[in-house]
Write an enzyme that holds these catalytic residues in place. Structure first.
Site, PDB file in Angstrom:
ATOM      1  N   LYS A 131       0.746  -1.448  -0.051  1.00 58.33           N
ATOM      2  CA  LYS A 131      -0.073   0.023  -0.008  1.00 58.33           C
ATOM      3  C   LYS A 131       1.135   1.086  -0.029  1.00 58.33           C
ATOM      4  O   LYS A 131       1.963   1.231   0.588  1.00 58.33           O
ATOM      5  CB  LYS A 131      -0.771   0.057   1.155  1.00 58.33           C
ATOM      6  N   HIS A 134       0.272   6.815   2.704  1.00 64.17           N
ATOM      7  CA  HIS A 134      -0.587   7.921   2.775  1.00 64.17           C
ATOM      8  C   HIS A 134      -0.574   8.669   4.020  1.00 64.17           C
ATOM      9  O   HIS A 134      -0.051   8.496   4.832  1.00 64.17           O
ATOM     10  CB  HIS A 134      -2.025   7.826   2.230  1.00 64.17           C
ATOM     11  N   HIS A 137      -0.870   7.720   7.741  1.00 70.84           N
ATOM     12  CA  HIS A 137       0.135   7.049   8.526  1.00 70.84           C
ATOM     13  C   HIS A 137       1.040   8.118   9.046  1.00 70.84           C
ATOM     14  O   HIS A 137       2.309   7.997   9.421  1.00 70.84           O
ATOM     15  CB  HIS A 137       1.206   5.967   7.772  1.00 70.84           C
TER      16      HIS A 137
HETATM   17  N1  ARG Z   1      -0.343  -1.781  10.316  1.00 70.82           N
HETATM   18  C1  ARG Z   1      -1.211  -1.581  11.308  1.00 70.82           C
HETATM   19  C2  ARG Z   1      -2.169  -0.531  10.356  1.00 70.82           C
HETATM   20  O1  ARG Z   1      -1.514   0.248   9.638  1.00 70.82           O
HETATM   21  C3  ARG Z   1      -0.754  -0.984  12.485  1.00 70.82           C
HETATM   22  C4  ARG Z   1      -0.012  -1.860  13.220  1.00 70.82           C
HETATM   23  C5  ARG Z   1       0.223  -1.236  14.794  1.00 70.82           C
HETATM   24  N2  ARG Z   1       1.057  -1.923  15.606  1.00 70.82           N
HETATM   25  C6  ARG Z   1       0.509  -3.106  16.118  1.00 70.82           C
HETATM   26  N3  ARG Z   1       1.667  -3.623  16.954  1.00 70.82           N
HETATM   27  N4  ARG Z   1      -0.469  -3.562  15.990  1.00 70.82           N
HETATM   28  O2  ARG Z   1      -3.147  -0.281  11.049  1.00 70.82           O
END
Ligand code: ARG
Length: 570
Positions: A131, A134, A137
């Site tokens: 992805k 954007h 994040h």
């Molecule tokens: N990749 C996830 C997202 O973009 C966030 C992960 C956050 N960290 C975790 N340990 N769950 O929503």
């Protein structure tokens, strides 16, 4: 000189003199000291009702008696008002001590080693593979980066983890699509965009051709089973995504110590599942394995689907344990959007039920949503603002403003980069993190508003004053020249900086530092407007130049802590 501590010590001595002592420590007194909203009421105020019980006297009486017993050179006045003891610090001494400390300590002003020997793990940015990066994040990346820097400032060992979203059935589909319609060169050239195109096409065609879904599932299973071809394609997708992301991280000046993402825990979940079973926490529910959390008012934590697949929380349980085992953290922060609040409450509760006392050291650092010009962001509807495009535009817009305002500036490109990116980062970190924010160019790039460019501009102005003065000037500063309210406001803010940074760490709230930057910049600009710096009197000039120097250093430091650069010329 720590004025708070000094005032507290004066109160202790006065307690001895007036009441033969009281069962309270100087630290407790220092913690209870308040900063009056209006400096006409003093620089510090001690609420004497804190002592009323101990001394069995009214706060009014205590304040009266204590005020009579306090005399110190650094205090110009001590007043008893309605049960409060108000302390007025001698203006010249105050300015001298604060400024001297900044000039002596430099980059370490406000820092201490309260975190020495302690480790904090910070999970931030944590983007998803295939992805594009954007603005959804942006906050996790910049809040995480600021907290990383702030912890290090206080001596913590900080470990930055990018918990990549690199697991899930969508990667099987993506490989299936790639095998059917993709080719190496197109993806290599087009990067993440090409992968997304393949994925979108796959989902469209799968509507009429359900066999495709089986293909996707087959490829996903192959990844899980470690099939070399599947892994090779998958890892390549991953490296293409990361290469794209790293460009953005470079622009933002953000770094990580680990990229251990979801797939890293493939072989680390079974022991956790076994442990849950052995501790009697895992129960079967319609073929799936769950941890029941009804008693805690939460839906169950789904650990294994009925087809045996693991889930997001299964990986987070393994990750939490791994982080504890590997880094033996004292604090583990998850900088993740508030939408995942339930997930983290479930995660921490399961850790608690497993008997891990350190669940208390885990914290979800939640933040609000970012919209752009009033529109929320949705990948589905194509209203996505990509971060690299946003940053590039910010740089271009900053460049246009610089061309107009400072046509003769050298290094215009470099300054435009610092200002453009600084504007975006500053804007992102300006509000209390839990608030939703709406990004607009007018507000982010406004050189007069409460913005990054405004603070950077103030810093550059301070640098320019000092440059023009040549030196802070050999002469002995006459600190009494800094007794006016404008100078004093600047001094007071500078003095508060260490406490503000500390609170920012304790509350995981970098916006406290961002706000401070604006407050100090505004106070300095007022000072500068009201007081001429380059006056004839060498003592007055030296004092004002030293104040300017202190402001320059503290602004630069504060900006650094929130991840914003500070050009010396603008
Ligand atoms: N990749 C996830 C997202 O973009 C966030 C992960 C956050 N960290 C975790 N340990 N769950 O929503």
């Amino acid at each position: 000189m720590d004025f708070k501590a000094a005032v507290a010590n004066e109160i202790i001595s006065a307690l001895d003199a007036a009441f033969g002592g009281a069962a309270i420590t100087a630290e407790e007194i220092a913690a209870a000291l308040e900063i009056p909203p209006d400096t006409a009421m003093g620089d510090y105020a001690f609420p004497c009702f804190k002592l009323a019980k101990l001394l069995r006297k009214s706060p009014m009486m205590i304040a009266d008696q204590l005020s009579g017993a306090i005399r110190a050179d650094f205090l110009s006045k001590v007043e008893a008002v309605k049960g409060y003891l108000n302390f007025f610090i001698d203006r010249a001494t105050y300015a001298e001590k604060v400024i001297t400390r900044v000039l002596e300590e430099g980059d370490r002003y406000g820092a201490d080693d309260s975190g020495a020997g302690k480790t904090v793990v910070l999970d931030y940015s944590s983007i998803n593979i295939a992805k594009r990066f954007h603005i959804g994040h942006l906050s996790t990346t910049m809040i995480g980066n600021a907290l990383y820097r702030l912890h290090r400032f206080f001596g913590w060992n900080a470990v930055g983890v990018n918990h990549l979203g690199d697991w899930g059935t969508q990667f099987g589909k993506m490989i299936a699509a790639y095998k059917r319609w993709g080719d190496h060169d197109t993806v290599a050239a087009g990067g993440v965009d090409e992968m997304v195109k393949l994925y979108v096409r796959f989902n469209q065609e799968a509507k009429d051709n359900p066999a495709l879904d089986d293909e996707g599932r087959m490829w996903f299973k192959k990844i899980e089973d470690g099939d070399p071809e599947a892994l090779e394609i998958f890892n390549w997708f991953k490296s293409v995504t990361l290469k794209d992301a790293e460009r953005v991280y470079d622009m933002l000046g953000v770094k990580f110590d680990s990229y251990a993402g979801e797939s890293f825990y493939n072989d680390k979940m079974q022991p956790v599942i076994d442990e849950l079973k052995q501790k009697g926490l895992l129960i079967e529910d319609k073929g799936a394995q769950i941890v029941d959390l009804q008693d805690y008012g939460m839906p169950p934590a789904l650990i294994l689907r009925s087809d045996g697949a693991t889930l997001y929380i299964t990986r987070d349980l393994a990750a939490a344990k791994y982080r504890k085992d590997t880094y033996n953290f004292d604090k583990s922060l998850y900088v993740v959007a508030y939408q995942q609040d339930l997930h983290f409450r479930q995660l921490f509760k399961v850790l608690e039920l497993m008997g891990y006392e350190w669940y208390k050291d885990c914290e979800h650092v939640a933040f609000g949503m970012v919209s752009f010009g009033g529109e929320s962001l949705s990948t589905r509807e194509g209203r996505v603002v990509y971060l690299d495009e946003l940053l590039t535009q910010a740089i271009e817009k900053a460049r246009a403003i610089i061309d107009e305002k400072s046509p003769d500036l050298e290094d215009k490109d470099e300054v435009a980069r610092q200002v453009g990116i600084g504007a975006v980062v500053f804007f992102d970190l300006y509000n209390n993190r839990i608030k939703d924010i709406d990004f607009t160019w007018e507000r982010a790039l406004n050189f007069d508003g409460e913005t990054g460019p405004y603070v950077q501009y103030t810093h550059a102005r301070a640098c320019s004053v000092l440059r023009k003065a040549g030196e802070t000037g050999g002469a002995k500063p006459d600190f009494a020249a800094l007794s006016d309210p404008f100078s004093q406001d600047v001094v007071r803010l500078i003095e508060q900086f260490p406490d503000i940074c500390k609170s920012a760490v304790n509350r995981s709230e970098p916006s406290m530092v961002t706000r401070f930057c604006v407050d100090l910049a505004q106070a300095f600009n007022k000072f500068y407007y009201e007081n001429k710096v380059m006056v004839d009197d060498p003592g007055v000039r030296a004092a004002r130049l030293q104040l300017t120097d202190a402001v320059r250093r503290v602004l630069k430091l504060a900006l650094y802590l929130i991840g914003v650069e500070a050009p010396a010329r603008m």
